[in-house]
Design a protein around this motif. Sequence first.
Motif, PDB file in Angstrom:
ATOM      1  N   TYR A 123      -4.010   9.374  -2.102  1.00 45.32           N
ATOM      2  CA  TYR A 123      -3.306   9.338  -0.813  1.00 45.32           C
ATOM      3  C   TYR A 123      -4.250   8.938   0.316  1.00 45.32           C
ATOM      4  N   LEU A 124      -5.495   9.338   0.215  1.00 46.27           N
ATOM      5  CA  LEU A 124      -6.478   8.936   1.223  1.00 46.27           C
ATOM      6  C   LEU A 124      -6.653   7.415   1.211  1.00 46.27           C
ATOM      7  N   LEU A 125      -6.656   6.815   0.030  1.00 43.04           N
ATOM      8  CA  LEU A 125      -6.743   5.360  -0.077  1.00 43.04           C
ATOM      9  C   LEU A 125      -5.513   4.701   0.532  1.00 43.04           C
ATOM     10  N   ILE A 126      -4.335   5.291   0.302  1.00 37.83           N
ATOM     11  CA  ILE A 126      -3.108   4.757   0.895  1.00 37.83           C
ATOM     12  C   ILE A 126      -3.176   4.835   2.416  1.00 37.83           C
ATOM     13  N   CYS A 127      -3.713   5.925   2.944  1.00 46.81           N
ATOM     14  CA  CYS A 127      -3.857   6.061   4.398  1.00 46.81           C
ATOM     15  C   CYS A 127      -4.775   4.975   4.955  1.00 46.81           C
ATOM     16  N   VAL A 128      -5.850   4.682   4.243  1.00 48.97           N
ATOM     17  CA  VAL A 128      -6.785   3.644   4.688  1.00 48.97           C
ATOM     18  C   VAL A 128      -6.099   2.281   4.709  1.00 48.97           C
ATOM     19  N   CYS A 129      -5.398   1.933   3.623  1.00 48.75           N
ATOM     20  CA  CYS A 129      -4.761   0.611   3.525  1.00 48.75           C
ATOM     21  C   CYS A 129      -3.595   0.473   4.506  1.00 48.75           C
ATOM     22  N   SER A 130      -2.752   1.492   4.587  1.00 50.59           N
ATOM     23  CA  SER A 130      -1.614   1.409   5.505  1.00 50.59           C
ATOM     24  C   SER A 130      -2.080   1.488   6.956  1.00 50.59           C
ATOM     25  N   GLY A 131      -3.195   2.180   7.211  1.00 48.69           N
ATOM     26  CA  GLY A 131      -3.767   2.189   8.556  1.00 48.69           C
ATOM     27  C   GLY A 131      -4.240   0.809   8.958  1.00 48.69           C
ATOM     28  N   TRP A 132      -4.856   0.096   8.003  1.00 48.11           N
ATOM     29  CA  TRP A 132      -5.272  -1.282   8.282  1.00 48.11           C
ATOM     30  C   TRP A 132      -4.058  -2.150   8.608  1.00 48.11           C
ATOM     31  N   ALA A 133      -2.972  -1.976   7.864  1.00 47.43           N
ATOM     32  CA  ALA A 133      -1.754  -2.744   8.116  1.00 47.43           C
ATOM     33  C   ALA A 133      -1.145  -2.400   9.476  1.00 47.43           C
ATOM     34  N   LEU A 134      -1.327  -1.162   9.920  1.00 43.10           N
ATOM     35  CA  LEU A 134      -0.791  -0.750  11.217  1.00 43.10           C
ATOM     36  C   LEU A 134      -1.337  -1.604  12.353  1.00 43.10           C
ATOM     37  N   GLY A 135      -2.550  -2.113  12.200  1.00 44.88           N
ATOM     38  CA  GLY A 135      -3.126  -2.961  13.243  1.00 44.88           C
ATOM     39  C   GLY A 135      -2.246  -4.146  13.584  1.00 44.88           C
ATOM     40  N   ALA A 136      -1.540  -4.699  12.591  1.00 44.36           N
ATOM     41  CA  ALA A 136      -0.637  -5.816  12.860  1.00 44.36           C
ATOM     42  C   ALA A 136       0.548  -5.371  13.704  1.00 44.36           C
ATOM     43  N   ASP A 137       1.087  -4.180  13.427  1.00 46.08           N
ATOM     44  CA  ASP A 137       2.211  -3.652  14.218  1.00 46.08           C
ATOM     45  C   ASP A 137       1.806  -3.389  15.665  1.00 46.08           C
ATOM     46  N   SER A 154       0.824  -1.214   0.000  1.00 43.12           N
ATOM     47  CA  SER A 154       0.000   0.000   0.000  1.00 43.12           C
ATOM     48  C   SER A 154       0.854   1.258   0.000  1.00 43.12           C
ATOM     49  N   PHE A 155       1.916   1.275   0.796  1.00 41.46           N
ATOM     50  CA  PHE A 155       2.671   2.516   0.964  1.00 41.46           C
ATOM     51  C   PHE A 155       3.573   2.811  -0.221  1.00 41.46           C
ATOM     52  N   ALA A 156       3.927   1.790  -1.002  1.00 38.04           N
ATOM     53  CA  ALA A 156       4.745   2.043  -2.187  1.00 38.04           C
ATOM     54  C   ALA A 156       4.035   2.967  -3.165  1.00 38.04           C
ATOM     55  N   GLY A 157       2.722   3.065  -3.064  1.00 36.74           N
ATOM     56  CA  GLY A 157       1.966   3.939  -3.952  1.00 36.74           C
ATOM     57  C   GLY A 157       2.301   5.406  -3.808  1.00 36.74           C
ATOM     58  N   VAL A 158       2.868   5.831  -2.665  1.00 37.56           N
ATOM     59  CA  VAL A 158       3.190   7.248  -2.502  1.00 37.56           C
ATOM     60  C   VAL A 158       4.268   7.692  -3.477  1.00 37.56           C
ATOM     61  N   LEU A 159       5.048   6.743  -4.003  1.00 31.66           N
ATOM     62  CA  LEU A 159       6.117   7.099  -4.937  1.00 31.66           C
ATOM     63  C   LEU A 159       5.564   7.655  -6.238  1.00 31.66           C
ATOM     64  N   MET A 160       4.287   7.410  -6.532  1.00 36.42           N
ATOM     65  CA  MET A 160       3.687   7.868  -7.789  1.00 36.42           C
ATOM     66  C   MET A 160       2.796   9.086  -7.604  1.00 36.42           C
ATOM     67  N   LEU A 161       2.740   9.645  -6.404  1.00 36.39           N
ATOM     68  CA  LEU A 161       1.823  10.753  -6.135  1.00 36.39           C
ATOM     69  C   LEU A 161       2.452  12.092  -6.474  1.00 36.39           C
ATOM     70  N   GLY A 162       1.586  13.040  -6.779  1.00 30.43           N
ATOM     71  CA  GLY A 162       2.012  14.409  -7.030  1.00 30.43           C
ATOM     72  C   GLY A 162       1.027  15.381  -6.422  1.00 30.43           C
ATOM     73  N   ALA A 163       1.170  16.635  -6.766  1.00 37.47           N
ATOM     74  CA  ALA A 163       0.307  17.675  -6.210  1.00 37.47           C
ATOM     75  C   ALA A 163      -1.155  17.412  -6.553  1.00 37.47           C
ATOM     76  N   GLY A 164      -2.013  17.471  -5.521  1.00 41.34           N
ATOM     77  CA  GLY A 164      -3.442  17.322  -5.732  1.00 41.34           C
ATOM     78  C   GLY A 164      -3.970  15.907  -5.731  1.00 41.34           C
ATOM     79  N   ASP A 165      -3.109  14.917  -5.551  1.00 43.54           N
ATOM     80  CA  ASP A 165      -3.558  13.518  -5.561  1.00 43.54           C
ATOM     81  C   ASP A 165      -4.161  13.138  -4.205  1.00 43.54           C
ATOM     82  N   VAL A 166      -5.189  13.841  -3.822  1.00 42.91           N
ATOM     83  CA  VAL A 166      -5.814  13.635  -2.518  1.00 42.91           C
ATOM     84  C   VAL A 166      -6.535  12.288  -2.424  1.00 42.91           C
ATOM     85  N   PRO A 167      -7.379  11.903  -3.383  1.00 42.93           N
ATOM     86  CA  PRO A 167      -8.084  10.615  -3.252  1.00 42.93           C
ATOM     87  C   PRO A 167      -7.120   9.424  -3.166  1.00 42.93           C
TER      88      PRO A 167
END
Length: 423
Positions: free
Chosen positions: A316-330, A301-314
């Motif tokens: 990045y929000l999806l990345i936050c959701v997926c990486s937040g879910w993964a945080l539960g394991a940590d 999920s977090f590797a997706g930030v490498l392709m983001l640029g200005a204004g890519d709000v939706p």
Amino acid sequence: MSQAILPHAACARYGLLGLPLAFVAMPLYVVLPVHYGQTLGVPLGLLGAVLLGARLADALVDPLIGRWADRLLHQPRQAVLAMWMMAAVLSLGFAALFFPQIPQASGQGALLWWCAATMVLTFAAYSLGSVLYLAWGSRLGGNVAQRARLVAWREGFGLLGVVLANVLAVQAGLGWTALVLLLSLLIGVGSLVQGPRPASGVAARAPSVRVSLHELGLPWRAPAFRQLLSLFLLNGVASAIPATLVLFFIQDRLQAHTWTAAFLGAYFLMAAVSVPFWVRLITRLGPMRAWSLGMALSVLSFAGVLMLGAGDVPAYLLICVCSGWALGADLTAPGTLLTGVVQRAGHADQAEGMYAGWWQWATKLNLALAAGLALPALQWLGYAPGARDAQALLSLTLVYGALPCLFKLLSLAWCWRWRHLAA
């Protein structure tokens, strides 16, 4: 402890104190520098030196607190009294730290001394509460299912505390934050007292290790603990680097500062929602395998930030959701593994405090290592806050996105190497 699994209600009574302990961490580590630097006008150089000294002292004292926690837990009444004292000192220290009672004519020197003294007092109370609380949960023991359930309630309430602290500190101010901290500490300690308590007395095998219990290095003589703590540190740096740089990334790379609250809220709320899922997975697959899956999901999920640029709000929000879910394991797997390591080392009901002390030391070291790696790397690569040129933004993206993924992949490899810790 009996192998019968504690009911959710009992685990919730234990876990509730996790809310104020997580709640107070955000103002202490995030709001404090801004409050003294901007609001009170303290020079950043001097303030940085005070913060560094206080935090180093705070981290170094954790193993000593852990040694004391073991003594307290052999007599639960003393442990309960220590928790009430912690709540009182932490509340008063927090209020004194953020509302200094120093006349303006006293100058910045007096303000810095006040800051240093109240910070040391507040951090000491916070460390005592955190270490004793973690050791309390470890000493409750049980099988994998019970350990995961206890950790889940503790970390779930902790996530709610982080979200609540962010909302109050920004929307309501520090006065309301201090009041909520006091009330939540009183409720949390009261709930802990009414919940499951560790067994009192001295275990039958205690005399054979009593001398070792007076040595702070006892946990390090257990190979499984050394392996687990190394993995915890490596994975923790991978999580702490984005935490250190996230505001820079949102402001400069995404240019979406107004979405900051939504991004962070989605991340932490998804982590909280995911906790029951990870608990079930830990019970079914074992904590190490579940943790490995969480790391893999985090990288994907977090590797997706490498392709983001200005204004890519939706996106990045999806990345936050997926990486937040993964945080539960940590949040759930490492604590479950830690209690298992203590049990297999033969130190159950004897040395949970020292293990917890070193664990808290590692948690704080993660933040220091992340800042020590990420910030100099950004400066060396030519990034400065507010930058808009392509090369600087590429450097920010690589350090924020690629470096954590590299550490996560290394952690995933170590999980395979030390998969026997899942037993």
